[in-house]
Design an enzyme around this catalytic site. Structure first.
Site, PDB file in Angstrom:
ATOM      1  N   CYS A 152      -4.837   3.548  10.394  1.00 46.39           N
ATOM      2  CA  CYS A 152      -5.611   4.519  10.458  1.00 46.39           C
ATOM      3  C   CYS A 152      -6.986   4.148  11.323  1.00 46.39           C
ATOM      4  O   CYS A 152      -7.919   5.261  11.372  1.00 46.39           O
ATOM      5  CB  CYS A 152      -5.891   5.462   9.370  1.00 46.39           C
ATOM      6  SG  CYS A 152      -6.779   4.445   8.051  1.00 46.39           S
ATOM      7  N   TYR A 182       0.721  -1.102   0.209  1.00 43.81           N
ATOM      8  CA  TYR A 182      -0.056  -0.053  -0.079  1.00 43.81           C
ATOM      9  C   TYR A 182       0.854   1.133  -0.117  1.00 43.81           C
ATOM     10  O   TYR A 182       0.846   2.073   1.050  1.00 43.81           O
ATOM     11  CB  TYR A 182      -0.963   0.136   1.196  1.00 43.81           C
ATOM     12  CG  TYR A 182      -1.796  -1.275   1.516  1.00 43.81           C
ATOM     13  CD1 TYR A 182      -2.631  -1.488   0.987  1.00 43.81           C
ATOM     14  CD2 TYR A 182      -1.174  -2.149   2.383  1.00 43.81           C
ATOM     15  CE1 TYR A 182      -3.533  -2.758   1.197  1.00 43.81           C
ATOM     16  CE2 TYR A 182      -1.784  -3.308   2.725  1.00 43.81           C
ATOM     17  CZ  TYR A 182      -2.953  -3.737   1.897  1.00 43.81           C
ATOM     18  OH  TYR A 182      -3.583  -4.677   2.469  1.00 43.81           O
TER      19      TYR A 182
HETATM   20  C1  LIG Z   1      -3.525   5.020   3.646  1.00 45.69           C
HETATM   21  S1  LIG Z   1      -2.840   5.122   1.949  1.00 45.69           S
HETATM   22  C2  LIG Z   1      -1.075   5.051   2.171  1.00 45.69           C
HETATM   23  C3  LIG Z   1      -0.259   5.403   1.154  1.00 45.69           C
HETATM   24  C4  LIG Z   1       1.169   5.737   1.546  1.00 45.69           C
HETATM   25  N1  LIG Z   1       1.671   4.884   2.593  1.00 45.69           N
HETATM   26  C5  LIG Z   1       1.015   7.174   2.107  1.00 45.69           C
HETATM   27  O1  LIG Z   1       1.280   7.723   3.318  1.00 45.69           O
HETATM   28  O2  LIG Z   1       0.996   8.263   1.136  1.00 45.69           O
HETATM   29  C6  LIG Z   1      -3.308   3.425   1.193  1.00 45.69           C
HETATM   30  C7  LIG Z   1      -2.775   3.136  -0.040  1.00 45.69           C
HETATM   31  O3  LIG Z   1      -3.288   1.807  -0.267  1.00 45.69           O
HETATM   32  C8  LIG Z   1      -4.027   1.496  -1.580  1.00 45.69           C
HETATM   33  N2  LIG Z   1      -4.566   0.852  -1.724  1.00 45.69           N
HETATM   34  C9  LIG Z   1      -6.031   0.428  -0.965  1.00 45.69           C
HETATM   35  N3  LIG Z   1      -6.562  -0.646  -1.088  1.00 45.69           N
HETATM   36  C10 LIG Z   1      -5.691  -1.542  -1.829  1.00 45.69           C
HETATM   37  C11 LIG Z   1      -5.468  -2.821  -2.084  1.00 45.69           C
HETATM   38  N4  LIG Z   1      -6.378  -3.781  -1.797  1.00 45.69           N
HETATM   39  N5  LIG Z   1      -4.358  -3.235  -2.611  1.00 45.69           N
HETATM   40  C12 LIG Z   1      -3.311  -2.384  -3.151  1.00 45.69           C
HETATM   41  N6  LIG Z   1      -3.252  -1.186  -2.686  1.00 45.69           N
HETATM   42  C13 LIG Z   1      -4.497  -0.497  -1.848  1.00 45.69           C
HETATM   43  C14 LIG Z   1      -4.524   3.201  -1.922  1.00 45.69           C
HETATM   44  O4  LIG Z   1      -4.558   3.467  -3.317  1.00 45.69           O
HETATM   45  C15 LIG Z   1      -3.645   3.886  -1.310  1.00 45.69           C
HETATM   46  O5  LIG Z   1      -2.454   4.490  -1.819  1.00 45.69           O
END
Ligand SMILES: C[S@@+](CC[C@H](N)C(=O)[O-])C[C@H]1O[C@@H](n2cnc3c(N)ncnc32)[C@H](O)[C@@H]1O
EC number: 2.1.1.-
Length: 501
Positions: free
Chosen positions: A458, A360
């Site tokens: 979160c 992620y």
């Molecule tokens: C909380 S954000 C964190 C991103 C990074 N760590 C930041 O702080 O900027 C979660 C990320 O997970 C991605 N995401 C959500 N569900 C996902 C999944 N099932 N598989 C892969 N990525 C996913 C979203 O696109 C997002 O970029």
């Protein structure tokens, strides 16, 4: 913070029975209108409640004052220890919910709301705005402890209580970010009162049927027009999205309005798919630039470029705080998630050559400093949004041994990524969305047997679930910290560090 253990912050106490003042009181009456949807239902039932401990979701657990053994009611806009008159907002066989509309016995932690339009009957997203900021953090600390115990189970709660940072209370303190800490320490009453406002660099609105922008009422499909955006940074307030006629002509009912105030350069406004400058001129600019001070890690200022609508941590202090905490937790010699400051470069001396997996990974907020520090190591990241992966590629341009993959994080993709690395990663960093990584992904992750796992969460309920699975799979909790990254809401961020037994 409970009737038994009331917290006594420095906030001014409100004495005697009182209605929430000003707009909050009006908002209370408006709530009746909201409850009345459809209109023929009549006024909301009111009930006197004795308010108990906070629960996950921004409400407190309350019981009818004249029947303390009676049905539990989840009440919003109240505080532990208060007696309130509440208007029922939902009543069915499963759940009773209510909004406090009159405060009969106020808590010393009650303050004039910094965002009255998020009060009873108002919009979601500011449900703790009536709580003194230190007491908001105590609220969140209780919720974290409650989730770890109830959802994570006794072993999870015990693992947390045994941490040095849990102290004698056995619970993790929720820390303010730098802006709030400075405002609270300033000795200026006004600054302290407004702490936690003016911190959000991203704001999302919807245009209502009358052409005015607003937000949805809590658990409602109705857009309520707003007249202020107190949580937004000044650069967004100054755009004048709510009042300026220059914006009104662009608005259409149902349109999404997103304001983005990056740390470098002018804000942008997205109206559905169109991008406008802060002066409401069409622009071909679709990207924003962000700077993150990583000097605590010995890396100086990091620069990121990302699509304006892409995910970025919303509190203006969040990127720098998270980068420092997460990278230290991942690559530091000691598995600490608690502290900042100190000689980061020295603490990270052993980072070179490490093998890191990141799940992620978004636009690369953590990926960039991790890749810079593991010089000669290997980094493999998985992220679901192809746009975010494109941004991350750009941000990591020129850094060797980094593999950024687009795809869902699943048990299978985690196992395959582990196989592609050849040898088990030394550390896995994961920052899943609100629902957490889930049992299967966590199980696959544990199957890779990294020495250390840094879990950024979160949502405390999802954290408790994911943590419990890791503790069942040969990992022990080494450190935990919690950050108040969303003041005036019930949300907060937690970082847990686990080591393989
Ligand atoms: C909380 S954000 C964190 C991103 C990074 N760590 C930041 O702080 O900027 C979660 C990320 O997970 C991605 N995401 C959500 N569900 C996902 C999944 N099932 N598989 C892969 N990525 C996913 C979203 O696109 C997002 O970029």
């Amino acid at each position: 913070m409970s009737p038994q253990r009331p917290q006594r912050p420095s906030s001014p106490a409100r004495r005697g029975p009182s209605r929430p003042r000003g707009r909050a009181g009006n908002a209370g009456r408006r709530r009746h209108e909201a409850v009345d949807e459809p209109a023929q239902r009549g006024p909301a039932e009111e009930i006197i409640l004795a308010v108990g401990a906070p629960a996950h979701g921004g409400h407190c657990v309350a019981r009818p004052a004249d029947d303390p053994t009676g049905r539990v009611v989840f009440v919003r806009h109240a505080l532990p220890g208060e007696t309130v008159r509440a208007a029922m907002t939902e009543k069915n066989a499963k759940i009773w919910r209510a909004d406090a509309v009159e405060i009969l016995t106020p808590s010393p932690d009650r303050v004039d709301s910094v965002w009255p339009q998020a009060g009873p009957g108002g919009v979601g997203g500011g449900e703790l705005a009536h709580v003194a900021l230190p007491a908001q953090r105590t609220w969140k600390r209780w919720v974290l402890a409650d989730c770890l115990r109830r959802i994570g189970g006794p072993a999870t709660a015990q693992a947390v209580a045994a941490l040095e940072e849990a102290g004698s209370s056995g619970s993790i303190v929720v820390e303010p970010l730098a802006s709030e800490a400075a405002a609270e320490a300033s000795g200026q009453a006004r600054e302290a009162r407004l702490a936690g406002t003016g911190t959000r660099t991203r704001v999302s609105l919807t245009v209502g049927p009358d052409g005015r922008p607003g937000m949805h009422g809590f658990r409602s499909g109705t857009v309520q027009p707003l007249d202020r955006l107190p949580l937004a940074v000044a650069a967004i307030e100054e755009i004048g999205l709510l009042e300026s006629s220059r914006w009104r002509k662009h608005y259409r009912p149902g349109m999404r309005v997103e304001a983005v105030a990056p740390s470098i350069g002018e804000p942008l406004v997205l109206l559905d798919d169109r991008v406008l400058t802060s002066q409401a001129h069409a622009t071909g600019r679709r990207r924003v630039e962000e700077a993150v001070d990583a000097s605590g890690l010995g890396l100086g200022e990091l620069r990121y470029s990302l699509h304006a609508e892409g995910f970025w941590q919303i509190h203006r202090d969040a990127p720098v705080t998270l980068v420092d905490r997460v990278v230290r937790a991942a690559l530091g010699q000691e598995p600490s998630a608690a502290g900042t400051g100190g000689d980061g470069a020295k603490a990270l001396g052993g980072a070179r050559g490490k093998r890191v997996m990141e799940l992620y990974s978004g636009a690369g907020l953590f990926t960039l400093p991790l890749a810079m520090l593991i010089d000669g190591g290997e980094l493999c990241a998985i992220e679901g949004s192809s746009q975010a992966v494109g941004d991350a590629r750009r941000n990591l341009h020129g850094l060797g041994s980094v593999r950024l993959s687009t795809g869902r994080v699943t048990a299978r993709s985690v196992t395959q990524a582990g196989q592609a690395m050849g040898k088990a990663p030394d550390v896995v960093v994961l920052d899943p969305p609100r629902q957490g990584a889930g049992r299967e992904v966590i199980g696959a992750l544990a199957g890779l047997a990294p020495e250390r796992i840094v879990l950024v969460a979160c949502d405390p309920a999802a954290l408790a679930r994911d943590l419990a699975v890791l503790l069942d799979n040969r990992y022990e909790l080494a450190a935990m910290s919690a950050l108040d990254m969303f003041p005036h809401t019930h949300h907060f961020e937690t970082i847990a560090v686990l080591e393989r037994r």
